[in-house]
Scaffold this motif. Structure first.
Motif, PDB file in Angstrom:
ATOM      1  N   VAL A  20       0.824  -1.202   0.000  1.00  0.00           N
ATOM      2  CA  VAL A  20       0.000   0.000   0.000  1.00  0.00           C
ATOM      3  C   VAL A  20       0.861   1.257   0.000  1.00  0.00           C
ATOM      4  CG1 VAL A  20      -1.660   1.324   1.366  1.00  0.00           C
ATOM      5  CG2 VAL A  20      -1.996  -1.121   1.042  1.00  0.00           C
ATOM      6  N   THR A  21       1.958   1.252   0.767  1.00  0.00           N
ATOM      7  CA  THR A  21       2.846   2.416   0.781  1.00  0.00           C
ATOM      8  C   THR A  21       3.418   2.704  -0.606  1.00  0.00           C
ATOM      9  OG1 THR A  21       3.452   1.958   3.091  1.00  0.00           O
ATOM     10  CG2 THR A  21       4.904   3.416   1.838  1.00  0.00           C
ATOM     11  N   VAL A  22       3.913   1.651  -1.278  1.00  0.00           N
ATOM     12  CA  VAL A  22       4.464   1.817  -2.626  1.00  0.00           C
ATOM     13  C   VAL A  22       3.381   2.319  -3.584  1.00  0.00           C
ATOM     14  CG1 VAL A  22       5.463   0.600  -4.600  1.00  0.00           C
ATOM     15  CG2 VAL A  22       6.295   0.136  -2.280  1.00  0.00           C
ATOM     16  N   MET A  23       2.168   1.737  -3.472  1.00  0.00           N
ATOM     17  CA  MET A  23       1.085   2.163  -4.365  1.00  0.00           C
ATOM     18  C   MET A  23       0.721   3.618  -4.142  1.00  0.00           C
ATOM     19  SD  MET A  23      -1.527  -1.100  -4.444  1.00  0.00           S
ATOM     20  CE  MET A  23      -2.679  -0.167  -5.452  1.00  0.00           C
ATOM     21  N   TYR A  24       0.575   4.032  -2.876  1.00  0.00           N
ATOM     22  CA  TYR A  24       0.226   5.416  -2.574  1.00  0.00           C
ATOM     23  C   TYR A  24       1.243   6.383  -3.179  1.00  0.00           C
ATOM     24  CZ  TYR A  24      -3.393   4.184   0.859  1.00  0.00           C
ATOM     25  OH  TYR A  24      -4.525   3.733   1.482  1.00  0.00           O
ATOM     26  N   ALA A  25       2.523   6.123  -2.876  1.00  0.00           N
ATOM     27  CA  ALA A  25       3.573   7.040  -3.333  1.00  0.00           C
ATOM     28  C   ALA A  25       3.662   7.069  -4.854  1.00  0.00           C
ATOM     29  CB  ALA A  25       4.908   6.639  -2.715  1.00  0.00           C
ATOM     30  N   LEU A  26       3.613   5.895  -5.484  1.00  0.00           N
ATOM     31  CA  LEU A  26       3.760   5.823  -6.937  1.00  0.00           C
ATOM     32  C   LEU A  26       2.574   6.477  -7.648  1.00  0.00           C
ATOM     33  CD1 LEU A  26       5.566   4.805  -9.197  1.00  0.00           C
ATOM     34  CD2 LEU A  26       4.343   2.619  -9.125  1.00  0.00           C
ATOM     35  N   ILE A  27       1.352   6.185  -7.198  1.00  0.00           N
ATOM     36  CA  ILE A  27       0.164   6.762  -7.832  1.00  0.00           C
ATOM     37  C   ILE A  27       0.153   8.271  -7.682  1.00  0.00           C
ATOM     38  CG2 ILE A  27      -2.358   6.885  -7.728  1.00  0.00           C
ATOM     39  CD1 ILE A  27      -2.330   3.927  -6.887  1.00  0.00           C
ATOM     40  N   LEU A  28       0.491   8.770  -6.479  1.00  0.00           N
ATOM     41  CA  LEU A  28       0.463  10.208  -6.267  1.00  0.00           C
ATOM     42  C   LEU A  28       1.530  10.917  -7.110  1.00  0.00           C
ATOM     43  CD1 LEU A  28      -0.935  12.471  -4.834  1.00  0.00           C
ATOM     44  CD2 LEU A  28       0.573  12.149  -2.864  1.00  0.00           C
ATOM     45  N   LEU A  29       2.730  10.326  -7.192  1.00  0.00           N
ATOM     46  CA  LEU A  29       3.772  10.928  -8.031  1.00  0.00           C
ATOM     47  C   LEU A  29       3.364  10.929  -9.500  1.00  0.00           C
ATOM     48  CD1 LEU A  29       7.070   9.541  -6.444  1.00  0.00           C
ATOM     49  CD2 LEU A  29       6.323  11.926  -6.526  1.00  0.00           C
ATOM     50  N   ALA A  30       2.741   9.837  -9.957  1.00  0.00           N
ATOM     51  CA  ALA A  30       2.299   9.756 -11.353  1.00  0.00           C
ATOM     52  C   ALA A  30       1.246  10.821 -11.648  1.00  0.00           C
ATOM     53  CB  ALA A  30       1.755   8.362 -11.646  1.00  0.00           C
ATOM     54  N   ILE A  31       0.316  11.018 -10.705  1.00  0.00           N
ATOM     55  CA  ILE A  31      -0.721  12.034 -10.899  1.00  0.00           C
ATOM     56  C   ILE A  31      -0.099  13.426 -10.981  1.00  0.00           C
ATOM     57  CG2 ILE A  31      -2.670  13.196  -9.777  1.00  0.00           C
ATOM     58  CD1 ILE A  31      -3.492  10.513  -8.622  1.00  0.00           C
ATOM     59  N   LEU A  32       0.793  13.753 -10.024  1.00  0.00           N
ATOM     60  CA  LEU A  32       1.362  15.091  -9.941  1.00  0.00           C
ATOM     61  C   LEU A  32       2.331  15.378 -11.090  1.00  0.00           C
ATOM     62  CD1 LEU A  32       1.943  15.296  -6.080  1.00  0.00           C
ATOM     63  CD2 LEU A  32       0.160  16.410  -7.413  1.00  0.00           C
ATOM     64  N   ALA A  33       2.938  14.310 -11.630  1.00  0.00           N
ATOM     65  CA  ALA A  33       3.836  14.504 -12.767  1.00  0.00           C
ATOM     66  C   ALA A  33       3.060  14.647 -14.070  1.00  0.00           C
ATOM     67  CB  ALA A  33       4.821  13.341 -12.863  1.00  0.00           C
TER      68      ALA A  33
END
Length: 774
Positions: free
Chosen positions: A240-253
């Motif tokens: 879940v930690t990896v998913m949260y960080a990766l999804i949020l970075l993908a959205i913001l990028a």
């Protein structure tokens, strides 16, 4: 089937266990919180999710060790209850149970909002209640998931597998589109608001990590828990930690930060921009699945906590009943379901859901402390398959960060959550304390080392001890010549109640010597020998034994404090000119203590111990009930002959009273003897053929008189046999503390109650002339 020995079917496999944790956590974190987090922290919000996951991992490690050592239903509540004791167990149980019930209701309300995006449903008014569309859908959805849990854990696990796998597939595709459209320049500056908001935002988003411990709540139903439980708990946090960080970075990028900030449906809007209407619909479906999976996992876990609390008698054990067909705790599920439906039907649940997060953080902090207690105390049977790395740093940091994050929640929510904590304490003290038997590992650890630890710590521990456990008999020992007789008396009473003898040697230290210095000298060989002999003597009667050395500047006063400290039910102590610090001194403090006895007291005047012929005078007072219980214990253990004695003006009425009194107290086979005349003279005459005289206290009290050196009862000096004085625990009323006890003080001072001026016409109790039992 019912009872505490029931077992739940092991129907949850490794994938289902993993998806319980992932499914509970994946909802709010990615579908609600990115907007508020980005508004306060910018792109650095992704790091807040990583920090939150790291903090959650600390507790996940502790939960994994405890879960493999104790794979039973209840999870965090059970570990806190067993480790820190039932007081903290009540806080953790109610906090975890209600927190999950509130969260489940909140998830189902969100579920209703998502469904309403697909199908518009009108609001409904039922009498005084008005339900909006989200509430109606939430109530129906909650009923469905409650029914699924009622049917069985296997069906729950299968449904959870499907939900979480589909959800992760949708999020994976969404993340891929984000990465394909990513532009790293969009992430700059990464910290537009600085680093100061990092921890406050971490406190905000930590509610996303409340699901991993719920895996341990169903540990009793997980296949091969020693292997699968740690993998599921730790794995779910990492995933879940990896998913949260990766999804949020993908959205913001991929899109401008302004599109995400303060947008509670950010992922849906970003999907519409990157993928089109199909993407928006898919993420809308994902939100629906996320809220559904979170609610489903929370219902499953909360009902198991309810079940475990019933098994431990924190709530009614009737909650334990297992369904004969589905092998699920159906009553626990039904009660939890009723709470969830009630919460959906009434009020705004957002604040309550956040309060549930605070309660979870409290539970997580207590869980880490419980692990330390288990490690240090090393109780029998604690043999985990998984152990926490970097002990003790890991659980210490886990506890500190769990409690610290609470400070970043809204004050009104903290206050509301503290209300649940207070309720847990009140519930334990008002109800559960009298039902529970086990004091917990911490209490055992403290009491075993009572002579090494500060008195405040020991007193605090015993002051909240459960009252449903072993009957405890304290025997203060000072004179080796009387040790065996006192221990024998204490053992007889303990054996009658299947209880424990607590042998205590109170060593009086001169006022000029500090207790710390006396403890360091460790010159207590005589005390150790006395207590070892007491242990050996007590064990011959088949009772459990505790021994304690107490260093004190006081004498008999310390007996009262020791009775409170060790949570005893009765105290058997010697009575003589050199017993417990020369009781002949007039001391105001002792006089006050003696008027509020913390337990039943039995004071023994030792002229040789021979319980073969017992004389028990009585006029029916409350203290004579205690004397009767002691006589019955000695009768059972030594086959003693018991004679009940009563002085009355009317022999026939006196005999009727004495026979009824004996029958009510299990002494039907005792000899009943009724005399007329002067009370003390008749008792002295009757005692000439007795080997032990047992009498109840006077109105003013044996201990008060003994402490002040004013116990002037002629009959006690006239008899040749040993005498045992019995006085029940009691507390002075406010009126008595201010004005003193009422009555004729001069008459009561020599143990004789003045004769009543009126006639007592009661057919069951004649006019009393004895002051021994009033």
């Amino acid at each position: 089937m019912s009872g505490s020995d029931e077992e739940l079917a092991k129907d949850i496999g490794p994938l289902a266990a993993l998806t319980i944790g992932v499914g509970t956590m994946i909802g709010a974190g990615i579908f609600v919180l990115p907007g508020p987090a980005v508004a306060e922290l910018g792109p650095l919000a992704a790091l807040a999710f990583v920090v939150g996951g790291g903090l959650a991992l600390l507790t996940a490690l502790s939960a994994s060790e405890l879960g493999t050592a104790m794979p039973v239903s209840g999870g965090a509540y059970y570990y806190v209850n067993q480790g820190l004791g039932p007081l903290f167990g009540s806080i953790a149980g109610w906090g975890n149970w209600m927190g999950l019930a509130f969260a489940s209701a909140f998830y189902m309300y969100g579920f209703g909002e998502y469904v309403n995006q697909f199908v518009s449903i009108s609001s409904v008014t039922l009498g005084p209640l008005g339900f909006d569309s989200a509430q109606l859908i939430g109530l129906v959805g909650a009923g469905f998931f409650i029914a699924i849990n009622y049917i069985g854990a296997k069906e729950t696990g299968r449904l959870q597998n499907v939900i979480v796998i589909v959800l992760m597939g949708i999020l994976a595709v969404f993340t891929l589109f984000g990465l394909l459209n990513a532009d790293l320049e969009t992430l700059r500056p990464i910290d537009p608001f600085g680093w100061a908001p990092l921890l406050p935002v971490t406190g905000l988003i930590f509610v996303s990590y409340l699901g991993f411990v719920q895996i341990t709540s169903v540990a009793e139903e997980i296949q091969e828990p020693g292997k699968n439980l740690p993998r599921a708990v730790i794995g779910s946090v990492v995933i879940v930690t990896v998913m949260y960080a990766l999804i949020l970075l993908a959205i913001l990028a991929a899109v401008e930060t302004s599109l995400v900030a303060n947008n509670e449906t950010a992922v849906v809007d970003v999907a519409r921009l990157l993928i089109g209407p199909v993407g928006a619909a898919a993420l809308l479906l994902g939100g629906l699945l996320a809220t559904a999976s979170s609610a489903n996992a929370s219902i499953l876990a909360s009902s198991r906590i309810n079940f475990a609390m019933g098994r431990d008698k924190l709530i009614s054990p009737k909650i334990n009943e297992i369904h004969p067909r589905f092998a699920t705790p159906y009553r626990a599920i039904a009660i939890t379901g009723a709470f969830i439906l009630l919460f959906i039907a009434f009020g705004n649940l957002e604040i309550l859901a956040t309060a549930g997060s605070v309660l979870h953080l409290i539970v997580y902090g207590l869980l880490n402390i419980a692990l330390i207690v288990f490690r240090e105390a090393k109780p029998a049977g604690y043999d985990p398959d998984f152990t926490v790395p970097f002990y003790p740093a890991t659980p210490i940091l886990g506890a500190v960060f769990s409690f610290a994050l609470i400070a970043f929640i809204e004050p009104i929510v903290i206050l509301l959550s503290m209300g649940f904590v207070v309720f847990g304490v009140v519930w334990y003290l008002g109800y559960a304390r009298s039902e529970i038997e086990s004091p917990g590992v911490l209490a055992d650890y403290v009491l075993e080392r009572s002579e090494e630890l500060p008195n405040a710590a020991v007193s605090a521990t015993t002051s909240v001890q459960p009252e449903g456990g072993d009957y405890r008999v304290m025997v203060p020992l000072a004179n080796p010549a009387h040790e065996k007789h006192l221990i024998t008396l204490g053992s007889a009473i303990a054996a009658q109640h299947d209880g424990t003898v607590v042998a205590v040697n109170i060593e009086q230290v001169p006022d000029q010597t500090s207790l710390r210095a006396a403890r360091k000298q460790k010159d207590h060989e005589a005390a150790a020998h006395l207590l070892e002999q007491a242990r050996a003597d007590a064990e011959t009667y088949g009772v459990d034994v505790e021994t304690h050395v107490v260093l004190s500047h006081r004498g008999i006063e310390e007996v009262f404090d020791a009775a409170k400290r060790y949570g005893v039910d009765s105290c058997v102590m010697g009575w003589g000119p050199d017993s417990h610090g020369s009781p002949g001194r007039v001391e105001t403090t002792v006089d006050e203590l003696a008027r509020s006895l913390p337990c039943d007291f039995l004071v023994f005047r030792d002229r040789g111990f021979d319980p073969s012929r017992i004389l028990l005078p009585t006029a029916g007072g409350p203290d004579s009930d205690l004397a009767a219980a002691v006589a019955r214990a000695l009768q059972d253990l030594f086959d003693a002959d018991v004679t009940l004695f009563h002085v009355a003006d009317d022999r026939e009425r006196g005999r009727q009273f004495l026979q009824n009194w004996a029958r009510d107290r299990g002494l039907e086979d005792a000899t009943c003897r009724v005399e007329t005349g002067d009370v003390q003279t008749r008792i002295a005459e009757a005692a000439s053929d007795a080997t032990l005289l047992i009498i109840g206290a006077t109105e003013k009290g044996v201990l008060e008189r003994l402490a002040r050196g004013s116990l002037i009862l002629d009959v006690l000096d006239e008899v040749d046999c040993s005498v045992l004085l019995a006085e029940k625990r009691h507390k002075r009323t406010f009126r008595e503390r201010i004005f003193g006890a009422s009555g004729d003080e001069s008459a009561d001072e020599i143990g004789i109650t003045p004769k009543p001026t009126g006639r007592d016409d009661s057919p069951e109790r004649p006019r009393e002339t004895s002051g021994f039992d009033n």
